[in-house]
Design an enzyme around this catalytic site. Structure first.
Site, mmCIF file in Angstrom:
data_model
loop_
_atom_site.group_PDB
_atom_site.id
_atom_site.type_symbol
_atom_site.label_atom_id
_atom_site.label_comp_id
_atom_site.label_asym_id
_atom_site.label_seq_id
_atom_site.Cartn_x
_atom_site.Cartn_y
_atom_site.Cartn_z
ATOM 1 N N GLY A 12 1.132 82.088 -45.187
ATOM 2 C CA GLY A 12 2.202 81.169 -45.563
ATOM 3 C C GLY A 12 3.358 81.249 -44.582
ATOM 4 N N ASP A 13 4.331 80.364 -44.785
ATOM 5 C CA ASP A 13 5.540 80.335 -43.950
ATOM 6 C C ASP A 13 5.235 80.037 -42.483
ATOM 7 O OD1 ASP A 13 6.929 81.177 -46.272
ATOM 8 O OD2 ASP A 13 6.363 83.239 -45.836
ATOM 9 N N LYS A 16 4.745 74.618 -42.084
ATOM 10 C CA LYS A 16 4.051 73.386 -42.474
ATOM 11 C C LYS A 16 5.012 72.233 -42.708
ATOM 12 C CE LYS A 16 2.267 75.839 -45.791
ATOM 13 N NZ LYS A 16 2.459 77.233 -45.372
ATOM 14 N N GLY A 17 6.143 72.540 -43.371
ATOM 15 C CA GLY A 17 7.103 71.483 -43.699
ATOM 16 C C GLY A 17 7.574 70.762 -42.457
ATOM 17 N N GLY A 40 8.217 77.048 -50.076
ATOM 18 C CA GLY A 40 9.536 76.623 -49.588
ATOM 19 C C GLY A 40 9.329 76.002 -48.230
ATOM 20 N N HIS A 41 9.194 74.697 -48.189
ATOM 21 C CA HIS A 41 8.904 74.027 -46.924
ATOM 22 C C HIS A 41 10.221 73.576 -46.281
ATOM 23 C CE1 HIS A 41 4.441 73.224 -48.091
ATOM 24 N NE2 HIS A 41 4.768 74.498 -48.013
ATOM 25 N N THR A 42 10.497 74.161 -45.126
ATOM 26 C CA THR A 42 11.792 73.946 -44.491
ATOM 27 C C THR A 42 11.699 72.880 -43.407
ATOM 28 O OG1 THR A 42 12.216 76.281 -44.875
ATOM 29 C CG2 THR A 42 13.694 75.171 -43.346
ATOM 30 N N THR A 129 6.472 85.541 -56.151
ATOM 31 C CA THR A 129 7.779 84.887 -56.057
ATOM 32 C C THR A 129 8.418 84.755 -57.446
ATOM 33 O OG1 THR A 129 6.779 82.722 -56.295
ATOM 34 C CG2 THR A 129 7.075 83.528 -54.040
ATOM 35 N N GLN A 222 1.522 77.651 -49.213
ATOM 36 C CA GLN A 222 1.116 79.044 -48.951
ATOM 37 C C GLN A 222 0.230 79.068 -47.693
ATOM 38 O OE1 GLN A 222 0.704 78.019 -52.613
ATOM 39 N NE2 GLN A 222 2.871 78.373 -52.358
ATOM 40 N N THR A 237 -2.174 84.267 -53.982
ATOM 41 C CA THR A 237 -1.579 83.357 -54.958
ATOM 42 C C THR A 237 -2.690 82.899 -55.914
ATOM 43 O OG1 THR A 237 -0.081 81.507 -55.274
ATOM 44 C CG2 THR A 237 -1.771 81.243 -53.541
ATOM 45 N N GLY A 300 14.271 84.624 -50.303
ATOM 46 C CA GLY A 300 15.196 85.325 -49.410
ATOM 47 C C GLY A 300 14.709 86.713 -49.005
ATOM 48 N N ARG A 301 13.512 87.098 -49.464
ATOM 49 C CA ARG A 301 13.022 88.447 -49.139
ATOM 50 C C ARG A 301 12.697 88.560 -47.651
ATOM 51 N NH1 ARG A 301 7.979 89.150 -53.016
ATOM 52 N NH2 ARG A 301 7.741 86.942 -52.510
ATOM 53 N N ARG A 303 10.579 89.121 -44.472
ATOM 54 C CA ARG A 303 9.128 89.019 -44.268
ATOM 55 C C ARG A 303 8.669 90.166 -43.375
ATOM 56 N NH1 ARG A 303 9.904 82.824 -42.715
ATOM 57 N NH2 ARG A 303 10.121 81.964 -44.807
HETATM 58 P P1 IMP Z 1 2.990 83.837 -56.309
HETATM 59 O O1 IMP Z 1 2.100 82.743 -55.860
HETATM 60 O O2 IMP Z 1 4.421 83.443 -56.398
HETATM 61 O O3 IMP Z 1 2.517 84.514 -57.556
HETATM 62 O O4 IMP Z 1 2.937 84.995 -55.184
HETATM 63 C C1 IMP Z 1 1.731 85.654 -54.827
HETATM 64 C C2 IMP Z 1 1.805 86.147 -53.388
HETATM 65 O O5 IMP Z 1 1.831 85.024 -52.529
HETATM 66 C C3 IMP Z 1 3.048 86.953 -53.054
HETATM 67 O O6 IMP Z 1 2.734 87.897 -52.048
HETATM 68 C C4 IMP Z 1 4.003 85.912 -52.488
HETATM 69 O O7 IMP Z 1 4.961 86.485 -51.626
HETATM 70 C C5 IMP Z 1 3.019 85.040 -51.740
HETATM 71 N N1 IMP Z 1 3.477 83.649 -51.642
HETATM 72 C C6 IMP Z 1 3.472 82.720 -52.598
HETATM 73 N N2 IMP Z 1 3.934 81.548 -52.132
HETATM 74 C C7 IMP Z 1 4.228 81.759 -50.844
HETATM 75 C C8 IMP Z 1 4.719 80.916 -49.808
HETATM 76 O O8 IMP Z 1 4.951 79.716 -49.987
HETATM 77 N N3 IMP Z 1 4.896 81.493 -48.598
HETATM 78 C C9 IMP Z 1 4.595 82.800 -48.361
HETATM 79 N N4 IMP Z 1 4.116 83.618 -49.291
HETATM 80 C C10 IMP Z 1 3.940 83.105 -50.528
#
Ligand code: IMP
Length: 429
Positions: A12-13, A16-17, A40-42, A129, A222, A237, A300-301, A303
């Site tokens: 993820g991150d 893509k956005g 969170g698509h920036t 998240t 993701q 996820t 905000g965590r 990475r």
């Molecule tokens: P959840 O989907 O929020 O339950 O998170 C499960 C795992 O996927 C965790 O490690 C999150 O940090 C990661 N995760 C969920 N959505 C994203 C995303 O959009 N970008 C990066 N990591 C994500």
């Protein structure tokens, strides 16, 4: 006409956005197919930064349709906030945003359950998240979920209360303290906001548009390495983030998939727990985090950062049927004089190039190839001719290893910092 897919090949991150926003002029419709506000698509343009959680990244382009597909889970509270912010900017979401009746709803109690479950896991927590994603998808597959289309039913309130009662029983098992009242009020306001939008049977809508020769881009959320089936389970996820997820999350048959754009960062990041073979738990990792502003756009965590991982990319390419690659954040690597790229792993005494089953419990040691860095800023580069030789070598090395073209290289967060290297679109479909 076929539907193209754009998705992340890492954790993820990947950006893509930004790329969806850049590619939107080539398409008529952008459709999200899975995930929810964990994304969170920036997007950055005209000096302003926008973060979208639920709404497809084509929304800033007038006259383009944006569809939220059945595979998405929607939190009405967050969704309303997104809609209100766009309305304030003068974006006519009521005209350009369509929502599948079959998309599932995230209840406030799903969020409480997410937090309660993570708290119980202690050190073994997923690092979710905490947006209620897992519990909402559990109710979907457990056949208890509420869907967007249900809000049109007379007995919606009863169905909502029934589900909440079930959640309350679970929360008392977890011994989890929560305050539902305020959240519930906001949630119901969110439901009213959804009622003001156009609700659709998105599988028909999308297939009719394809039949009518409209160009559609499916936007993943993701990344492939967080896929519920193929990611490093349980540190994943709760949805299928791969191309197959676009089929089930939009109601599009596999033979209707056209190009698959796979996006990756020139290095790797991961937020949350779970294996990360090339992680740099040292000052180089710290430097990448700082240079790349690697902090979660949803939570905000910070990475976790590491070198590019080719076995993981090859795996993601195989699972997704990627046809074209897009490399992001090459500019961040400018800070380093030499770069490492993981070409293989050492696993249980053997050199392997695949991703093994037991990534969570057995140690994986990356085998690296060292490449010379470019060590000059890239963010002002406007043409490919200006690319430093070392960057071209890095790109060619990856193309050769992955046997796919890198069609776009991004050298900064702004729309304008995007260089097209090769033909992006396949028009023959
Ligand atoms: P959840 O989907 O929020 O339950 O998170 C499960 C795992 O996927 C965790 O490690 C999150 O940090 C990661 N995760 C969920 N959505 C994203 C995303 O959009 N970008 C990066 N990591 C994500």
């Amino acid at each position: 006409m076929k539907l193209d897919v754009l998705l992340g090949l890492q954790w993820g991150d990947e950006g893509k956005g930004k790329v969806v926003d850049v590619l939107t002029p080539e398409y008529d419709i952008i459709a999200r197919f899975q995930g929810g506000p964990n994304a969170g698509h920036t997007l950055e343009f005209d000096g302003i930064k926008h973060v979208l959680h639920t709404i497809p990244s084509g929304i800033f382009h007038p006259n383009k349709l944006n569809i939220i597909g059945n595979g998405v889970v929607i939190d009405p509270i967050i969704f309303k906030r997104e809609i209100d912010a766009l309305l304030k900017m003068g974006i006519d979401v009521k005209k350009t945003l369509l929502v599948s009746r079959k998309a599932h709803l995230i209840l406030p109690t799903h969020r409480f359950l997410d937090a309660a479950s993570e708290a119980l896991k202690g050190k073994a927590k997923i690092g979710s998240t905490l947006k209620g994603i897992g519990p909402a998808y559990m109710d979907k597959t457990g056949r208890n979920g509420l869907r967007v289309g249900d809000i049109e039913r007379q007995d919606f309130e009863d169905a909502y209360n029934q589900l909440v009662e079930k959640h309350k029983a679970l929360l008392s098992y977890y011994n989890y303290a929560y305050d539902l009242k305020e959240q519930q009020e906001k949630w119901l306001e969110g439901i009213d906001s959804i009622k003001s939008l156009t609700l659709i049977d998105s599988e028909y809508e999308i297939n009719n548009h394809l039949a009518g020769k409209k160009r559609i881009l499916a936007e993943g959320a993701q990344g492939s390495l967080l896929d519920i089936d193929f990611g490093s389970y349980p540190f994943v996820t709760s949805s299928n983030t791969i191309t197959a997820g676009a089929c089930t999350g939009l109601g599009v048959a596999p033979n209707k998939i056209g190009d698959v754009f796979g996006i990756f960062k020139a290095y790797c990041t991961r937020v949350g727990s779970g294996p990360f073979p090339t992680e740099l738990e040292n000052e180089t990792g710290e430097a990448l985090r700082k240079a790349g502003n690697e902090f979660g756009s949803t939570t905000g965590r910070p990475r976790r950062c590491g070198w590019l991982d080719l076995p993981a990319l090859r795996y993601a390419i195989m699972l997704n049927g990627v046809t074209k690659l897009i490399m992001m954040k090459g500019d961040v690597l400018s800070i380093l004089p030499t770069l490492q790229v993981c070409t293989h792993y050492m696993f249980m005494g053997k050199k392997i190039s695949s991703v093994p089953f037991n990534v969570v419990n057995e140690p994986i040691t990356p085998v690296y190839k060292e490449l010379k860095g470019w060590n000059v800023p890239l963010d002002n580069i406007k043409s490919l001719e200006k690319f430093p030789e070392e960057l071209n070598n890095y790109i060619s090395f990856i193309e050769e290893e992955l046997q796919l073209p890198i069609v776009i290289v991004s050298v900064g967060p702004d729309r304008s910092q995007t260089l097209i290297r090769k033909e992006i679109m396949s028009y023959e479909l």
